[in-house]
Scaffold this motif. Structure first.
Motif, PDB file in Angstrom:
ATOM      1  N   GLU A  99     -35.159 -47.665 -45.234  1.00  0.00           N
ATOM      2  CA  GLU A  99     -35.893 -46.791 -44.822  1.00  0.00           C
ATOM      3  C   GLU A  99     -35.392 -45.543 -44.894  1.00  0.00           C
ATOM      4  O   GLU A  99     -36.047 -44.342 -45.745  1.00  0.00           O
ATOM      5  N   PHE A 100     -34.733 -44.944 -43.884  1.00  0.00           N
ATOM      6  CA  PHE A 100     -34.961 -43.866 -43.956  1.00  0.00           C
ATOM      7  C   PHE A 100     -32.539 -43.629 -44.274  1.00  0.00           C
ATOM      8  O   PHE A 100     -32.033 -43.014 -43.008  1.00  0.00           O
ATOM      9  N   ALA A 101     -32.624 -43.984 -45.061  1.00  0.00           N
ATOM     10  CA  ALA A 101     -30.868 -43.544 -45.822  1.00  0.00           C
ATOM     11  C   ALA A 101     -30.771 -42.544 -46.089  1.00  0.00           C
ATOM     12  O   ALA A 101     -29.465 -41.164 -45.946  1.00  0.00           O
ATOM     13  N   GLN A 102     -31.427 -41.447 -46.224  1.00  0.00           N
ATOM     14  CA  GLN A 102     -31.310 -40.060 -46.331  1.00  0.00           C
ATOM     15  C   GLN A 102     -31.211 -39.444 -44.809  1.00  0.00           C
ATOM     16  O   GLN A 102     -30.233 -38.050 -44.932  1.00  0.00           O
ATOM     17  N   HIS A 103     -30.625 -39.508 -44.169  1.00  0.00           N
ATOM     18  CA  HIS A 103     -31.640 -39.121 -42.699  1.00  0.00           C
ATOM     19  C   HIS A 103     -29.241 -39.415 -41.799  1.00  0.00           C
ATOM     20  O   HIS A 103     -28.524 -40.793 -41.832  1.00  0.00           O
ATOM     21  N   ALA A 104     -28.731 -38.052 -42.813  1.00  0.00           N
ATOM     22  CA  ALA A 104     -27.355 -38.368 -42.570  1.00  0.00           C
ATOM     23  C   ALA A 104     -26.992 -39.163 -41.108  1.00  0.00           C
ATOM     24  O   ALA A 104     -25.586 -39.109 -40.730  1.00  0.00           O
TER      25      ALA A 104
END
Length: 277
Positions: free
Chosen positions: A94-99
């Motif tokens: 879900e939070f794949a954009q949280h690098a």
């Protein structure tokens, strides 16, 4: 930079996807929405939000989808660590954009964020499928190396499980595994200003390795404060709360306990005749 830097900490959201009341009583989704609205409206607004675990209730993808939509309403960056109710694989999806998050769900989700005046280190204290917490020896080696890299930068460690016994019997039945090892690492690095924890749904503080471990209250329900050994595992609906960690480069870090909600006031400290008490 002489400007204060404010970190809001919330914890134990226990979000569901079906809008049902948790235990038939607790509206966790409504509580999270109120928390987000409160933080967004705060003056001054916190610079960032850290969320110390138990993000959802059963670790299901549909729960994380609801969580993602709600947290997207925050007007500031936010950072996540998992709790014992979370599932690493679904959290990462879900939070794949949280690098800052690692990509391997088969290992602890430990991370470092360097871009703020206060350094953030997330430490995954979960044991998949279990209630209690731990840190592995490999995590302690990693943590020691990370702290050694920047010894002069004030640092916050964020983890779900508090590494100490609380006196609340039913929450102490599974003590933190490798707490002594974590304490030893923290003690070697005086730049660790706080360990920011959740799990216990109550505000608590304890000295730990020369630093301070702070436990954040829940955004919805709280654990009953009962020191009897025979006390059952009960919760209540005390006011939902959060922590504000106020960093100033000259004055250091001060932690404030706060509650969500609207209350009468503010009132001036004088009466109708203009007399100060």
């Amino acid at each position: 930079m002489n400007k204060p830097f404010v970190v809001a900490q919330i914890s134990d959201l226990h979000l569901k996807a079906d809008h049902k009341l948790t235990y038939g009583v607790v509206d966790c989704l409504g509580a999270l929405r109120r928390a987000v609205d409160h933080l967004n409206a705060s003056q001054p607004r916190p610079d960032i939000v850290v969320i110390s675990g138990d993000l959802v209730d059963f670790g299901r993808p549909e729960e994380y989808a609801v969580l993602g939509m709600e947290l997207a309403r925050l007007h500031m960056p936010f950072y996540l660590v998992p709790g014992n109710h979370d599932v690493r694989e679904h959290l990462l999806a879900e939070f794949a954009q949280h690098a800052y998050l690692p990509i391997n769900a088969r290992a602890p989700l430990d991370w470092v964020v360097e871009e703020h005046p206060v350094r953030l280190i997330g430490l995954d204290s979960t044991i998949p499928g279990q209630h209690g917490g731990q840190v592995l020896d490999s995590q302690l080696l990693w943590l020691d190396a990370q702290l050694s890299r920047r010894p002069d930068v004030p640092t916050l460690l964020i983890l779900h499980h508090p590494p100490f016994i609380t006196g609340i019997g039913h929450m102490d039945r599974e003590p933190f595994i490798n707490a002594a090892g974590l304490k030893s690492v923290v003690a070697r690095h005086p730049q660790v200003e706080r360990l920011l924890c959740g799990h216990l749904h109550r505000p608590m503080q304890r000295r730990f390795g020369g630093s301070i471990s702070c436990v954040c209250p829940g955004t919805s329900h709280q654990i009953v404060l009962d020191f009897q050994e025979s006390a059952p595992a009960h919760f209540n609906l005390e006011p939902a709360g959060y922590l504000l960690h106020h960093w100033h480069p000259q004055q250091g870090l001060v932690t404030h306990n706060a509650v969500f909600g609207e209350f009468a006031g503010p009132y001036p400290f004088y009466d109708a005749d203009g007399l100060i008490d």
